[in-house]
Scaffold this active site. Structure first.
Site, PDB file in Angstrom:
ATOM      1  N   ASP A  22       0.905  -1.066   0.391  1.00  0.00           N
ATOM      2  CA  ASP A  22       0.198  -0.128   0.051  1.00  0.00           C
ATOM      3  C   ASP A  22       0.692   1.141  -0.039  1.00  0.00           C
ATOM      4  O   ASP A  22       1.635   1.008   0.563  1.00  0.00           O
ATOM      5  CB  ASP A  22      -1.188  -0.447   0.948  1.00  0.00           C
ATOM      6  CG  ASP A  22      -2.078   1.328   0.676  1.00  0.00           C
ATOM      7  OD1 ASP A  22      -2.181   1.523   0.180  1.00  0.00           O
ATOM      8  OD2 ASP A  22      -2.703   1.174   2.353  1.00  0.00           O
ATOM      9  N   HIS A  39       3.041   3.544  -9.057  1.00  0.00           N
ATOM     10  CA  HIS A  39       3.475   2.455  -9.265  1.00  0.00           C
ATOM     11  C   HIS A  39       4.580   1.582 -10.000  1.00  0.00           C
ATOM     12  O   HIS A  39       5.141   0.558  -9.824  1.00  0.00           O
ATOM     13  CB  HIS A  39       2.271   1.961  -9.864  1.00  0.00           C
ATOM     14  CG  HIS A  39       0.950   2.510  -9.816  1.00  0.00           C
ATOM     15  ND1 HIS A  39       0.129   1.759  -8.067  1.00  0.00           N
ATOM     16  CD2 HIS A  39      -0.331   2.979 -10.520  1.00  0.00           C
ATOM     17  CE1 HIS A  39      -0.702   2.347  -8.080  1.00  0.00           C
ATOM     18  NE2 HIS A  39      -0.906   2.715  -9.247  1.00  0.00           N
ATOM     19  N   LEU A 133      11.823 -20.085  -3.571  1.00  0.00           N
ATOM     20  CA  LEU A 133      10.945 -19.589  -3.440  1.00  0.00           C
ATOM     21  C   LEU A 133       9.410 -19.556  -4.065  1.00  0.00           C
ATOM     22  O   LEU A 133       9.732 -19.618  -5.273  1.00  0.00           O
ATOM     23  CB  LEU A 133      11.528 -18.148  -3.226  1.00  0.00           C
ATOM     24  CG  LEU A 133      10.950 -16.450  -3.186  1.00  0.00           C
ATOM     25  CD1 LEU A 133      10.351 -16.591  -1.722  1.00  0.00           C
ATOM     26  CD2 LEU A 133      10.650 -15.177  -3.180  1.00  0.00           C
TER      27      LEU A 133
END
Length: 245
Positions: A22, A39, A133
């Site tokens: 956020d 962004h 991962l």
């Protein structure tokens, strides 16, 4: 959040860390930039976090990239986000393969452009052998909608146990297995809420809320959050038994 410092070793059990990324727009607006610039900087923070995750004992990393409610944002911003997703799938997939990262996109796909759906499928296929991962990125994601979908798949003649329901939930949003519990949830940007993210999986997650905006997030923030997590006592409704002696 109070940080207790101790060294994280590779012997620590692999964690599932989820992140609500956020603050991109607010970071950009505070600097006089258009929101899309935030962004783009946020994408750089994703790269830093993915690179840091295995070094801090994280085995599964789930990132909240675009919620189902985000379709309400201005069409121009949404279109820019979708272009950014597609661009970074193309540029980052070879790096993910090289670094042993498996990518899974969770959430709805039917509302995404065909070109983006094709890019997602290609990236998932290319990274499917990654074992260092598991990177899960939530796009067009709503935990409540997925809970409803999973419930609709239940056998009406038999009440499912939690394991069965977790498997139904995983299949509902396109994951490769049962929905895994989150150990640590991090939210940047100063807000203190889950925003319809991984509601089932966060039943016993430790919640870490940070004031920094997502474009500012990096390895130091992740490491400190994981250290803080390891300082917590996770009782799951029970009591901690004092050590003998």
């Amino acid at each position: 959040m109070t940080i207790s410092h101790h060294r994280i070793s590779v012997s620590d059990a692999a964690l599932h860390v989820a992140v609500i990324m956020d603050g991109n727009g607010r970071w950009a607006s505070a600097r006089g930039y258009p929101r899309v610039a935030g962004h783009k900087e946020g994408a750089a923070a994703v790269r830093r976090t993915v690179e840091a995750a295995p070094k801090t004992g994280v085995g599964t990393l789930t990132l909240y990239a675009f919620s189902s409610d985000n379709w309400k944002r201005p069409a121009r911003e949404v279109a820019a986000l979708m272009r950014l997703f597609r661009k970074h799938l193309a540029s980052e997939t070879p790096k993910l393969v090289e670094n042993g990262v498996r990518l899974t996109i969770i959430g709805r796909r039917d509302r995404l452009a065909q070109s983006l759906q094709a890019s997602i499928s290609a990236a998932e296929d290319a990274t499917r052998r990654g074992k260092r991962l598991h990177l899960r990125v939530a796009i067009d994601y709503s935990a409540r909608d997925l809970l409803v979908q999973a419930a609709s798949r239940c056998d009406p003649q038999a009440l499912p146990d939690r394991e069965t329901f977790a498997a139904l939930l995983g299949s509902a949003y396109g994951d490769v297995g049962p929905a895994r519990d989150v150990d640590l949830l991090i939210r940047t940007g100063g807000e203190h809420r889950l925003s319809d993210f991984l509601l089932w999986e966060c039943a016993y997650a430790e919640l870490c809320f940070l004031e920094c905006m997502w474009p500012e997030f990096g390895e130091v923030h992740l490491r400190e959050a994981v250290e803080w997590f390891h300082g917590r006592q996770r009782r799951y409704g029970g009591l901690v038994t004092a050590a003998a002696g």
